[in-house]
Design a protein around this motif. Sequence first.
Motif, short mmCIF file in Angstrom:
data_model
loop_
_atom_site.label_atom_id
_atom_site.label_comp_id
_atom_site.label_asym_id
_atom_site.label_seq_id
_atom_site.Cartn_x
_atom_site.Cartn_y
_atom_site.Cartn_z
N ARG A 117 1.20 -9.48 -3.33
CA ARG A 117 2.26 -8.47 -3.13
C ARG A 117 2.21 -7.42 -4.23
O ARG A 117 2.44 -6.23 -3.98
CB ARG A 117 3.63 -9.16 -3.11
CG ARG A 117 3.84 -10.06 -1.91
CD ARG A 117 5.25 -10.63 -1.89
NE ARG A 117 6.21 -9.68 -1.37
CZ ARG A 117 6.36 -9.38 -0.08
NH1 ARG A 117 5.59 -9.95 0.82
NH2 ARG A 117 7.26 -8.52 0.31
N HIS A 118 1.92 -7.84 -5.44
CA HIS A 118 1.83 -6.89 -6.55
C HIS A 118 0.66 -5.92 -6.32
O HIS A 118 0.79 -4.71 -6.54
CB HIS A 118 1.64 -7.64 -7.87
CG HIS A 118 1.57 -6.73 -9.05
ND1 HIS A 118 0.36 -6.31 -9.60
CD2 HIS A 118 2.54 -6.12 -9.78
CE1 HIS A 118 0.60 -5.50 -10.60
NE2 HIS A 118 1.91 -5.37 -10.75
N ASP A 119 -0.47 -6.46 -5.87
CA ASP A 119 -1.64 -5.61 -5.59
C ASP A 119 -1.33 -4.61 -4.47
O ASP A 119 -1.72 -3.44 -4.55
CB ASP A 119 -2.84 -6.47 -5.17
CG ASP A 119 -3.39 -7.29 -6.35
OD1 ASP A 119 -3.03 -6.96 -7.50
OD2 ASP A 119 -4.15 -8.24 -6.10
N LYS A 120 -0.62 -5.09 -3.45
CA LYS A 120 -0.24 -4.20 -2.34
C LYS A 120 0.68 -3.09 -2.85
O LYS A 120 0.53 -1.91 -2.49
CB LYS A 120 0.45 -5.01 -1.23
CG LYS A 120 0.76 -4.19 0.03
CD LYS A 120 1.61 -4.97 1.02
CE LYS A 120 0.81 -6.05 1.71
NZ LYS A 120 -0.05 -5.49 2.78
N TYR A 121 1.63 -3.46 -3.69
CA TYR A 121 2.57 -2.48 -4.26
C TYR A 121 1.81 -1.40 -5.03
O TYR A 121 2.09 -0.20 -4.89
CB TYR A 121 3.56 -3.20 -5.17
CG TYR A 121 4.74 -2.35 -5.59
CD1 TYR A 121 5.92 -2.36 -4.85
CD2 TYR A 121 4.68 -1.54 -6.72
CE1 TYR A 121 7.01 -1.59 -5.23
CE2 TYR A 121 5.75 -0.76 -7.10
CZ TYR A 121 6.93 -0.79 -6.36
OH TYR A 121 7.99 -0.01 -6.73
N GLU A 122 0.83 -1.82 -5.84
CA GLU A 122 0.04 -0.87 -6.62
C GLU A 122 -0.78 0.05 -5.72
O GLU A 122 -0.92 1.24 -6.01
CB GLU A 122 -0.88 -1.63 -7.60
CG GLU A 122 -0.15 -2.30 -8.75
CD GLU A 122 0.70 -1.32 -9.55
OE1 GLU A 122 0.20 -0.24 -9.90
OE2 GLU A 122 1.88 -1.63 -9.80
N ARG A 123 -1.34 -0.51 -4.64
CA ARG A 123 -2.10 0.33 -3.69
C ARG A 123 -1.18 1.37 -3.04
O ARG A 123 -1.58 2.52 -2.86
CB ARG A 123 -2.74 -0.54 -2.61
CG ARG A 123 -3.93 -1.38 -3.08
CD ARG A 123 -4.76 -1.90 -1.93
NE ARG A 123 -4.01 -2.77 -1.03
CZ ARG A 123 -3.86 -4.08 -1.19
NH1 ARG A 123 -4.39 -4.67 -2.26
NH2 ARG A 123 -3.19 -4.80 -0.31
N LEU A 124 0.05 0.96 -2.74
CA LEU A 124 1.01 1.88 -2.12
C LEU A 124 1.43 2.98 -3.10
O LEU A 124 1.61 4.14 -2.71
CB LEU A 124 2.25 1.10 -1.63
CG LEU A 124 2.02 0.24 -0.38
CD1 LEU A 124 3.21 -0.69 -0.16
CD2 LEU A 124 1.77 1.10 0.85
N VAL A 125 1.60 2.61 -4.37
CA VAL A 125 1.94 3.62 -5.39
C VAL A 125 0.83 4.68 -5.48
O VAL A 125 1.11 5.89 -5.55
CB VAL A 125 2.15 2.95 -6.77
CG1 VAL A 125 2.20 4.00 -7.88
CG2 VAL A 125 3.44 2.13 -6.76
N ALA B 112 1.00 2.90 6.47
CA ALA B 112 1.51 2.16 7.63
C ALA B 112 0.72 0.87 7.85
O ALA B 112 1.30 -0.17 8.19
CB ALA B 112 1.45 3.05 8.88
N GLN B 113 -0.58 0.94 7.63
CA GLN B 113 -1.42 -0.26 7.80
C GLN B 113 -1.13 -1.29 6.72
O GLN B 113 -1.11 -2.50 6.98
CB GLN B 113 -2.90 0.14 7.80
CG GLN B 113 -3.29 0.90 9.07
CD GLN B 113 -4.69 1.47 9.02
OE1 GLN B 113 -5.15 1.90 7.96
NE2 GLN B 113 -5.37 1.48 10.14
N GLU B 114 -0.92 -0.81 5.49
CA GLU B 114 -0.57 -1.73 4.39
C GLU B 114 0.76 -2.43 4.68
O GLU B 114 0.95 -3.59 4.32
CB GLU B 114 -0.46 -0.96 3.07
CG GLU B 114 -1.79 -0.51 2.47
CD GLU B 114 -2.52 -1.65 1.75
OE1 GLU B 114 -2.02 -2.78 1.75
OE2 GLU B 114 -3.60 -1.37 1.22
#
Length: 255
Positions: free
Chosen positions: A14-22, A70-72
Motif C-alpha cells: 500500500r505504501h508503494d502504491k501511495y508513492e506511485r500515485l504521488v 484509475a488502474q492503480e
Amino acid sequence: MSNKEAFQQELDARHDKYERLVKLSRDITVESKRTIFLLHRITSAPDMEEILTESEIKLDGVRQKILQVAQELSGEDMHQFHRAITTGLQEYVEAVSFQHFIKTRSLISMDEINKQLIFTTEDNGKENKTSCSDAQDKQFGTWRLKITPVDYLLGVADLTGELMRMCINSVGNGDIDTPFEVSQFLRHVYDGFSFIGNTGPYEVSKKLYTLKQSLAKVENACYALKVRGSEIPKHMLADVFSVKTEMIDQEEGIS
C-alpha cells in the motif's frame, strides 16, 4: 508466512502504491500547468484554433496519466488514497475548465469532466504497461476515475485566478470585450460559491476570499475601462488595469 509478515507485506504494497500515485499526481500537475500556460497564449496568437488543438493533445496526455491512476486504484477505496492524487486532479480541473471557458464562455460541469475519465482497453495504449487485474478482462477492460466535488470546487476556484490573468493579457492586446465577459462569469461563480459558504469543506471556504479578490480586481478594472476606456490608447489599457488592481491590493493590505 506468519500473520505479522503478511500484514507487513500488505502495508509495504500500500505504501508503494501511495508513492506511485504521488508521482503520477505530480506529473498530472506539471502537464496541466503547461496546458494552462499554452492557453494563455491565445490572447496574443493569431490562430486560436491551433492553440486549442495543441491544448487538447496535451490534455489527452494528462488523461493517459489519470488512466494509470484509475488502474492503480482498481479495486481500492479511492478515499484512502485521495490525498496522494488530489493536487493533480485539482490542477487538471483547472486546465480543462480554462480550455472550456475559452471555447464556450461557460463553466464545464463535474459530470462532463468525469465522462472524459472513463477509459476502455483501447485508451490504454502500447506505452501503458500497467497490468490488468483478473476481474478486468484484458479485451474489454474499463477503468474510470471520478473527480470528487471538493476537487472540482477547488479547481474551479483556482480557475478564477487564471481568468484574471487572461483579462490583463487581453487588455494588453487591445481586447476590451473579454474583461467584461470574464467579469460576468466570475460573478456567477462567486454567487455559486457564496451559496456553499461555510457549510462546505474548509479548503473551499478558504478559496472564497481569493475568488472575491479576483472578482473585485476584474470588476474594478472593467469599471475603469468603461469610464475611461475610450480616452486611453489601446497600448496603455493594460497599465490602467494593473494600476487599478494594485490599488485594490493595497487597500486590502495584501501587497
